[in-house]
Design an enzyme around this catalytic site. Structure first.
Site, PDB file in Angstrom:
ATOM      1  N   SER A 132       0.862  -1.187   0.000  1.00  0.00           N
ATOM      2  CA  SER A 132       0.000   0.000   0.000  1.00  0.00           C
ATOM      3  C   SER A 132       0.892   1.229   0.000  1.00  0.00           C
ATOM      4  CB  SER A 132      -0.879   0.026   1.249  1.00  0.00           C
ATOM      5  OG  SER A 132      -1.491   1.300   1.397  1.00  0.00           O
ATOM      6  N   TYR A 146      -1.738  -1.128  10.304  1.00  0.00           N
ATOM      7  CA  TYR A 146      -1.831  -1.370   8.856  1.00  0.00           C
ATOM      8  C   TYR A 146      -0.590  -0.811   8.151  1.00  0.00           C
ATOM      9  CZ  TYR A 146      -3.739  -1.222   4.088  1.00  0.00           C
ATOM     10  OH  TYR A 146      -3.940  -1.387   2.733  1.00  0.00           O
TER      11      TYR A 146
END
Ligand code: NDP
Length: 237
Positions: A132, A146
């Site tokens: 990401s 995350y």
């Protein structure tokens, strides 16, 4: 003739969103595709029926199940590790069990799957992990676990590129920005905030990410390894 005719591809997490687009892309290009899923059996069956691929239930939180799935898939030309989850909320309040589950799915599974795949992978094999842009930039609170998990993939790719390079196997991380999926719908409540960070003010499409994955898996990308490939409308710029 498809670009991936005769190639064997395993996609971890292919029932929905970006993973389903990756399954569709490889299947359309002629590959023999197997993909895993955890909870979405109906969606998995639909993708499998539409594409002629095979779906296999394998929880990425279960290390041994992931290793077994990769081993039983035999020699893979391409492994794509897409399965990932997000956890939002105050770090001081988060259940450590849920944080550890995220690390198992987002970090442990990509590592063990990549290593296991490399055991049988032929020369020219490709490993592609979906990270990401949050591995580079985390502009909001509540997503530290995350972000940590996606940054960890960067170190993994840099290291395993060295381990596998001598055998002609590449490993790369694709780092999407906001992509329109169940996990991050284009009409969701965070839309305005996310687009305010971006030069191209829209969510990306899963197919756009699948296109980058297909290029990394293809013959033109044999010299590309240990690298991060951001596709984010300049979210992280
Ligand atoms: P979705 O939630 O829409 O889909 C996730 C996919 O992963 C589903 O097929 C799901 O299968 C599978 N999956 C989730 N957990 C597990 C598990 N424990 N075991 C096996 N499969 C699992 O997510 P996205 O498509 O949005 O995201 C895919 C990847 O892209 C993730 O790694 C995410 O972090 C990354 N990403 C997404 C962005 C976005 O904006 N959408 C931005 C940046 C990165 P099932 O439903 O069957 O459990």
């Amino acid at each position: 003739m498809g670009a991936f005719d005769g190639k064997t591809v395993l996609v971890l997490g292919g029932s929905r969103g970006i993973g389903a687009a990756i399954v569709r892309r490889f299947a359309a290009d002629g590959a023999k595709v197997t993909f895993t899923y955890a909870g979405s059996a109906e969606a998995a069956d639909k993708v499998a029926a539409e594409t002629g691929s095979s779906a296999a239930q394998t929880d990425s939180a279960d290390r041994d199940a992931v290793i077994a799935r990769v081993r039983e898939s035999g020699p893979l030309d391409v492994l794509v590790v897409n399965a990932g989850i997000v956890l939002f909320g105050d770090a001081l309040e988060q259940d450590p069990e849920l944080v550890d589950r995220l690390f198992r799915i987002n970090v442990h599974a990509p590592y063990h799957a990549s290593v296991e795949a490399a055991r049988q992978m032929p020369h020219g094999g490709r490993i592609i992990v979906i990270g990401s842009v949050n591995g580079d930039r985390m502009p909001v609170p509540g997503m530290a676990a995350y972000a940590l998990s996606k940054s960890a993939l960067q170190g993994m790719a840099r290291g395993l590129a060295r381990d596998f390079g001598g055998r002609g196997i590449t490993i790369n991380v694709v780092q999407p920005g906001p992509i329109d999926t169940d996990a991050n719908p284009a009409d969701g409540p965070m839309k305005e905030l996310m687009h305010s960070f971006m030069a191209i003010k829209r969510h990306g499409r899963p197919e756009e990410v699948a296109g980058m994955v297909a290029w990394l898996a293809g013959p033109e990308a044999g010299f590309v390894t240990g690298a991060m490939h951001t596709i984010d409308g300049a979210f992280g710029a």
